[in-house]
Design a protein around this motif. Structure first.
Motif, PDB file in Angstrom:
ATOM      1  N   MET A 377       0.816  -1.218   0.000  1.00  0.00           N
ATOM      2  CA  MET A 377       0.000   0.000   0.000  1.00  0.00           C
ATOM      3  C   MET A 377       0.855   1.277   0.000  1.00  0.00           C
ATOM      4  SD  MET A 377      -3.260  -0.918   0.120  1.00  0.00           S
ATOM      5  CE  MET A 377      -4.275   0.205   1.077  1.00  0.00           C
ATOM      6  N   GLN A 378       2.222   1.109   0.010  1.00  0.00           N
ATOM      7  CA  GLN A 378       3.044   2.308  -0.064  1.00  0.00           C
ATOM      8  C   GLN A 378       3.434   2.638  -1.502  1.00  0.00           C
ATOM      9  OE1 GLN A 378       6.322   2.047   2.756  1.00  0.00           O
ATOM     10  NE2 GLN A 378       4.827   2.586   4.332  1.00  0.00           N
ATOM     11  N   ASP A 379       3.937   1.613  -2.197  1.00  0.00           N
ATOM     12  CA  ASP A 379       4.337   1.903  -3.581  1.00  0.00           C
ATOM     13  C   ASP A 379       3.390   1.278  -4.602  1.00  0.00           C
ATOM     14  OD1 ASP A 379       4.951  -0.753  -3.445  1.00  0.00           O
ATOM     15  OD2 ASP A 379       7.127  -0.496  -3.477  1.00  0.00           O
ATOM     16  N   TRP A 380       2.299   0.667  -4.113  1.00  0.00           N
ATOM     17  CA  TRP A 380       1.247   0.134  -4.979  1.00  0.00           C
ATOM     18  C   TRP A 380       1.747  -0.969  -5.906  1.00  0.00           C
ATOM     19  CZ3 TRP A 380      -2.560   1.918  -2.415  1.00  0.00           C
ATOM     20  CH2 TRP A 380      -2.551   3.233  -1.936  1.00  0.00           C
ATOM     21  N   ARG A 381       2.846  -1.621  -5.504  1.00  0.00           N
ATOM     22  CA  ARG A 381       3.346  -2.713  -6.347  1.00  0.00           C
ATOM     23  C   ARG A 381       2.791  -4.052  -5.895  1.00  0.00           C
ATOM     24  NH1 ARG A 381       8.807  -0.609  -7.739  1.00  0.00           N
ATOM     25  NH2 ARG A 381       9.787  -2.154  -6.412  1.00  0.00           N
ATOM     26  N   MET A 382       2.641  -4.963  -6.850  1.00  0.00           N
ATOM     27  CA  MET A 382       2.176  -6.309  -6.498  1.00  0.00           C
ATOM     28  C   MET A 382       3.356  -7.056  -5.915  1.00  0.00           C
ATOM     29  SD  MET A 382      -0.259  -8.787  -8.633  1.00  0.00           S
ATOM     30  CE  MET A 382       0.814  -9.526  -9.830  1.00  0.00           C
ATOM     31  N   VAL A 383       3.263  -7.485  -4.636  1.00  0.00           N
ATOM     32  CA  VAL A 383       4.391  -8.167  -3.991  1.00  0.00           C
ATOM     33  C   VAL A 383       4.265  -9.684  -4.070  1.00  0.00           C
ATOM     34  CG1 VAL A 383       4.971  -6.259  -2.450  1.00  0.00           C
ATOM     35  CG2 VAL A 383       3.302  -7.955  -1.698  1.00  0.00           C
ATOM     36  N   ALA A 384       3.061 -10.182  -4.332  1.00  0.00           N
ATOM     37  CA  ALA A 384       2.874 -11.631  -4.449  1.00  0.00           C
ATOM     38  C   ALA A 384       1.577 -11.912  -5.176  1.00  0.00           C
ATOM     39  CB  ALA A 384       2.829 -12.280  -3.058  1.00  0.00           C
ATOM     40  N   ALA A 385       1.485 -13.104  -5.742  1.00  0.00           N
ATOM     41  CA  ALA A 385       0.223 -13.598  -6.290  1.00  0.00           C
ATOM     42  C   ALA A 385       0.110 -15.031  -5.775  1.00  0.00           C
ATOM     43  CB  ALA A 385       0.224 -13.551  -7.806  1.00  0.00           C
ATOM     44  N   ILE A 386      -0.762 -15.219  -4.787  1.00  0.00           N
ATOM     45  CA  ILE A 386      -0.851 -16.523  -4.119  1.00  0.00           C
ATOM     46  C   ILE A 386      -1.739 -17.445  -4.956  1.00  0.00           C
ATOM     47  CG2 ILE A 386      -1.532 -17.696  -1.979  1.00  0.00           C
ATOM     48  CD1 ILE A 386      -1.410 -14.795  -0.686  1.00  0.00           C
ATOM     49  N   PRO A 387      -1.201 -18.584  -5.418  1.00  0.00           N
ATOM     50  CA  PRO A 387      -2.024 -19.488  -6.232  1.00  0.00           C
ATOM     51  C   PRO A 387      -3.097 -20.169  -5.396  1.00  0.00           C
ATOM     52  CG  PRO A 387       0.221 -20.344  -6.025  1.00  0.00           C
ATOM     53  CD  PRO A 387       0.159 -19.087  -5.212  1.00  0.00           C
ATOM     54  N   THR A 388      -4.310 -20.251  -5.934  1.00  0.00           N
ATOM     55  CA  THR A 388      -5.426 -20.900  -5.227  1.00  0.00           C
ATOM     56  C   THR A 388      -6.079 -21.939  -6.142  1.00  0.00           C
ATOM     57  OG1 THR A 388      -7.038 -19.292  -6.007  1.00  0.00           O
ATOM     58  CG2 THR A 388      -5.931 -18.788  -3.931  1.00  0.00           C
ATOM     59  N   ASN A 389      -7.116 -22.600  -5.605  1.00  0.00           N
ATOM     60  CA  ASN A 389      -7.823 -23.643  -6.354  1.00  0.00           C
ATOM     61  C   ASN A 389      -8.514 -23.139  -7.609  1.00  0.00           C
ATOM     62  OD1 ASN A 389      -7.259 -25.798  -4.712  1.00  0.00           O
ATOM     63  ND2 ASN A 389      -9.052 -25.483  -3.391  1.00  0.00           N
ATOM     64  N   GLY A 390      -8.924 -21.867  -7.595  1.00  0.00           N
ATOM     65  CA  GLY A 390      -9.662 -21.351  -8.736  1.00  0.00           C
ATOM     66  C   GLY A 390     -10.159 -19.954  -8.463  1.00  0.00           C
ATOM     67  N   PRO A 391     -10.745 -19.297  -9.492  1.00  0.00           N
ATOM     68  CA  PRO A 391     -11.250 -17.941  -9.325  1.00  0.00           C
ATOM     69  C   PRO A 391     -12.279 -17.871  -8.202  1.00  0.00           C
ATOM     70  CG  PRO A 391     -11.492 -18.675 -11.608  1.00  0.00           C
ATOM     71  CD  PRO A 391     -10.972 -19.835 -10.830  1.00  0.00           C
ATOM     72  N   GLY A 392     -12.187 -16.826  -7.392  1.00  0.00           N
ATOM     73  CA  GLY A 392     -13.085 -16.704  -6.239  1.00  0.00           C
ATOM     74  C   GLY A 392     -13.697 -15.332  -6.170  1.00  0.00           C
ATOM     75  N   PHE A 393     -14.586 -15.172  -5.185  1.00  0.00           N
ATOM     76  CA  PHE A 393     -15.346 -13.928  -5.091  1.00  0.00           C
ATOM     77  C   PHE A 393     -15.035 -13.145  -3.820  1.00  0.00           C
ATOM     78  CE2 PHE A 393     -19.059 -11.189  -5.115  1.00  0.00           C
ATOM     79  CZ  PHE A 393     -19.188 -10.923  -6.462  1.00  0.00           C
ATOM     80  N   PHE A 394     -14.827 -13.871  -2.699  1.00  0.00           N
ATOM     81  CA  PHE A 394     -14.648 -13.187  -1.418  1.00  0.00           C
ATOM     82  C   PHE A 394     -13.298 -13.544  -0.788  1.00  0.00           C
ATOM     83  CE2 PHE A 394     -19.269 -14.057  -1.732  1.00  0.00           C
ATOM     84  CZ  PHE A 394     -19.749 -12.764  -1.678  1.00  0.00           C
ATOM     85  N   LEU A 395     -12.784 -12.621   0.004  1.00  0.00           N
ATOM     86  CA  LEU A 395     -11.605 -12.880   0.822  1.00  0.00           C
ATOM     87  C   LEU A 395     -11.875 -12.221   2.170  1.00  0.00           C
ATOM     88  CD1 LEU A 395      -8.659 -13.979   0.742  1.00  0.00           C
ATOM     89  CD2 LEU A 395      -7.939 -11.654   0.205  1.00  0.00           C
ATOM     90  N   ARG A 396     -11.664 -12.973   3.260  1.00  0.00           N
ATOM     91  CA  ARG A 396     -12.016 -12.415   4.561  1.00  0.00           C
ATOM     92  C   ARG A 396     -10.983 -12.792   5.609  1.00  0.00           C
ATOM     93  NH1 ARG A 396     -17.495 -10.622   4.587  1.00  0.00           N
ATOM     94  NH2 ARG A 396     -17.435  -9.409   2.708  1.00  0.00           N
ATOM     95  N   SER A 397     -10.779 -11.855   6.564  1.00  0.00           N
ATOM     96  CA  SER A 397      -9.931 -12.158   7.707  1.00  0.00           C
ATOM     97  C   SER A 397     -10.425 -11.345   8.899  1.00  0.00           C
ATOM     98  CB  SER A 397      -8.462 -11.860   7.386  1.00  0.00           C
ATOM     99  OG  SER A 397      -7.646 -12.289   8.457  1.00  0.00           O
ATOM    100  N   HIS A 398      -9.620 -11.291   9.940  1.00  0.00           N
ATOM    101  CA  HIS A 398      -9.962 -10.559  11.157  1.00  0.00           C
ATOM    102  C   HIS A 398      -8.632 -10.166  11.794  1.00  0.00           C
ATOM    103  CE1 HIS A 398     -11.321  -9.887  15.312  1.00  0.00           C
ATOM    104  NE2 HIS A 398     -12.542  -9.762  14.823  1.00  0.00           N
ATOM    105  N   GLU A 399      -8.612  -9.038  12.495  1.00  0.00           N
ATOM    106  CA  GLU A 399      -7.385  -8.561  13.136  1.00  0.00           C
ATOM    107  C   GLU A 399      -6.781  -9.628  14.050  1.00  0.00           C
ATOM    108  OE1 GLU A 399      -9.920  -6.809  12.391  1.00  0.00           O
ATOM    109  OE2 GLU A 399      -9.365  -4.760  11.891  1.00  0.00           O
ATOM    110  N   ASN A 400      -7.626 -10.446  14.697  1.00  0.00           N
ATOM    111  CA  ASN A 400      -7.131 -11.438  15.652  1.00  0.00           C
ATOM    112  C   ASN A 400      -6.825 -12.790  15.018  1.00  0.00           C
ATOM    113  OD1 ASN A 400      -7.568  -9.479  17.522  1.00  0.00           O
ATOM    114  ND2 ASN A 400      -9.459 -10.362  18.350  1.00  0.00           N
ATOM    115  N   SER A 401      -6.898 -12.888  13.710  1.00  0.00           N
ATOM    116  CA  SER A 401      -6.650 -14.183  13.078  1.00  0.00           C
ATOM    117  C   SER A 401      -5.439 -14.091  12.153  1.00  0.00           C
ATOM    118  CB  SER A 401      -7.866 -14.620  12.263  1.00  0.00           C
ATOM    119  OG  SER A 401      -7.541 -15.762  11.497  1.00  0.00           O
ATOM    120  N   ARG A 402      -4.637 -15.173  12.146  1.00  0.00           N
ATOM    121  CA  ARG A 402      -3.478 -15.162  11.252  1.00  0.00           C
ATOM    122  C   ARG A 402      -3.850 -15.573   9.839  1.00  0.00           C
ATOM    123  NH1 ARG A 402       0.208 -20.072  13.309  1.00  0.00           N
ATOM    124  NH2 ARG A 402       1.350 -19.534  11.411  1.00  0.00           N
ATOM    125  N   TYR A 403      -5.097 -15.992   9.663  1.00  0.00           N
ATOM    126  CA  TYR A 403      -5.498 -16.530   8.361  1.00  0.00           C
ATOM    127  C   TYR A 403      -6.466 -15.624   7.599  1.00  0.00           C
ATOM    128  CZ  TYR A 403      -3.781 -20.958  10.320  1.00  0.00           C
ATOM    129  OH  TYR A 403      -3.017 -21.940  10.883  1.00  0.00           O
TER     130      TYR A 403
END
Ligand code: HEC
Length: 499
Positions: A377-403
């Motif tokens: 979020m500082q230089d707006w560069r893509m630092v990683a692209a994590i491979p997943t099972n397939g195209p998805g719609f949602f991504l969720r986390s919480h401040e207290n969760s590592r996942y």
């Protein structure tokens, strides 16, 4: 009748067009459908039936609704009454816009306004003992209901009917007492969660995207696709304040993609679908003093941006255009400050942020490929692209969760959610609540200990997981639970969830 018309009519009769004339879908509509769906197709007891209304209905689904009706609803089966070609003609006709664009004036909006409980008349304390900050509302799209869930006991405390097809996620007042909902057909409803009662309703348009509630609790803004308007309401009783026509600098009108409350800026932001502008509507000055006139300010862009992510201070918008390009807009400067070289089809609206190596990063699903791009979020560069099972719609986390939890809803692996370690950027595990059945949309309890997953089927469920061990804790049956919203996480604008 003119001579030519008379000649055409006699020709038609001579050619035996009786049967052809009976395929006239407008006449069939007037005879068989108008009583429930409105002579003007704007809805009545049944939903509106304009092309915009039916956008999300697949062709095969439309055919089967007309032929077989909808079980356990008032929608009858027309297979026994109308021949297959007549039903096909009717389906085509429903996908065609009427010759005259449907109108929904300020007078029509005012006439639809109903107040069930005037402001201040219901007691200001919950009628239940559950923690009002740890409630969830679950939108059950199957039969248009909403369930209020106690987030500590993980048990329902109430279930209520909603308008047909809620759209865009319900929004809470800052104290969590009220929830505001928008329906596809333009109804905005205000519900008192503490008293478990609707307090007011108004129809703001014919086809609506969503609502936003101002952080100071004074205003509700609704964004429409039909007509091309923003509608400002008083939050206390939902009465109409103003209809704002959405017209760009070049005179073109635009549909609204979505409206947002940019709470730290004391303003609303509107994403527009057809013009290269973002609108900001400030409702208070920097000190939080309410403004008298809520006038939109247009920020001119290079390209149309209709899917947004805001950084936590709401200073920047990360936007994706339909052509796949991305832009960073600085709302203070009112201009583009960087390009995002993301590629693919990032779904920025479901983006989340966290700290990685001392930097804020942002990650979002990709609607087109199985990967999660991560942006600094500082230089707006893509630092990683994590491979997943397939195209998805949602991504969720919480401040207290590592996942962070990612679905693969748009792929054959739509039954499985993958769990990503936010520090190693590796997939650390996965859950498959019911093999072969769609699982998506995660929301955490207030403390982040439990993750609630939607099994998005008619005989579906909310499946509760221990957010650390990924063990299933509980299953609560639900009718197509498309989304769930935790009062605390939403009203505190948790970095792990979209706002
Ligand atoms: C007695 C009332 C009634 C009549 C008559 C009726 N409908 Fe319906 N229709 C409904 C209701 C109620 C629903 C919503 C069902 C639900 O909850 O899913 C509906 C749903 C639909 C839907 C699905 C909309 C969506 O977005 O999912 C379509 C399409 C539709 N009707 C078309 C028609 C057509 C075409 C006719 C005439 C040939 C017709 N209906 C006649 C009451 C009616």
């Amino acid at each position: 009748m003119t001579r030519i018309a008379r000649w055409l009519l006699s020709l038609a009769l001579a050619c035996g067009m009786q049967s052809a004339l009976s395929v006239d879908p407008a006449a069939h509509y007037a005879q068989h459908c108008a009583a429930c769906h409105g002579a003007d197709r704007l809805g009545g007891m049944g939903p509106a039936l304009l092309p915009e209304s039916l956008e999300r209905l697949r062709a095969s689904e439309l055919d089967s609704v007309l032929r077989d009706g909808r079980a356990a609803t008032q929608m009858p089966a027309f297979g026994p009454t109308l021949a297959a070609p007549e039903l096909q003609a009717l389906a085509r006709w429903l996908r065609t816009a009427p010759a005259a664009a449907p109108q929904w004036s300020a007078d029509a909006i005012r006439a639809s306004h109903v107040v069930m409980h005037a402001p201040g008349t219901l007691p200001a304390r919950p009628v239940f003992s559950a923690d009002p900050q740890n409630l969830f509302v679950v939108v059950e799209a199957g039969s248009h209901h909403m369930t209020v869930l106690d987030g500590d006991k993980l048990a329902p405390i109430h279930r209520l009917a909603t308008r047909f097809a809620l759209h865009g996620g319900p929004k809470f007042s800052r104290d969590g007492r009220y929830v505001f909902m928008a329906s596809r057909d333009g109804w905005v409803s205000k519900y008192d969660l503490w008293n478990l009662a609707y307090v007011a309703e108004i129809r703001v348009g014919i086809n609506t995207r969503n609502v936003a509630v101002s952080d100071d609790g004074r205003w509700v803004l609704a964004g429409n696709t039909l007509p091309r308007t923003l509608v400002l309401l008083r939050a206390d009783d939902l009465s109409l304040v103003r209809v704002i026509d959405v017209r760009g600098r070049n005179g073109d009108v635009s549909r609204v993609s979505a409206v947002y409350d940019a709470a730290p800026r004391h303003s609303f932001v509107a994403a527009l679908k057809d013009i290269a502008e973002v609108w900001e509507i400030p409702y208070a000055d920097a000190a939080g003093k309410p403004l008298a006139s809520l006038a939109p300010r247009a920020i001119v862009l290079d390209d149309v941006l209709d899917d947004f992510f805001f950084d936590q201070p709401y200073r920047h918008i990360l936007g994706a255009s339909r052509s796949g390009g991305g832009q960073v807009i600085d709302l203070d400067q009112g201009r583009k400050v960087a390009s995002l070289a993301l590629g693919g089809m990032p779904h920025l609206g479901s983006g989340i942020t966290w700290e990685l190596g001392g930097h804020a990063v942002m990650a979002s699903p990709d609607l087109g490929q199985g990967r999660i791009p991560v942006i600094d979020m500082q230089d707006w560069r893509m630092v990683a692209a994590i491979p997943t099972n397939g195209p998805g719609f949602f991504l969720r986390s919480h401040e207290n969760s590592r996942y962070a939890w990612a679905d693969a809803m748009m792929s054959p692996r739509r039954d499985t959610l993958q769990v990503i370690d936010k520090q190693t950027l590796q997939v650390a595990g996965s859950v498959t609540p019911s093999p072969g059945r769609t699982a998506a949309h995660v929301e955490f309890t207030r403390d982040g200990r439990h993750a609630l997953v939607s099994l998005m089927e008619r005989d579906g469920a909310i499946v509760v997981y221990d957010a650390a061990t990924l063990q299933e804790v509980k299953r609560i049956p639900m009718d197509k639970p498309i989304g769930k919203y935790n009062v605390f996480n939403k009203t505190t604008r948790s970095a792990g969830t979209s706002h």
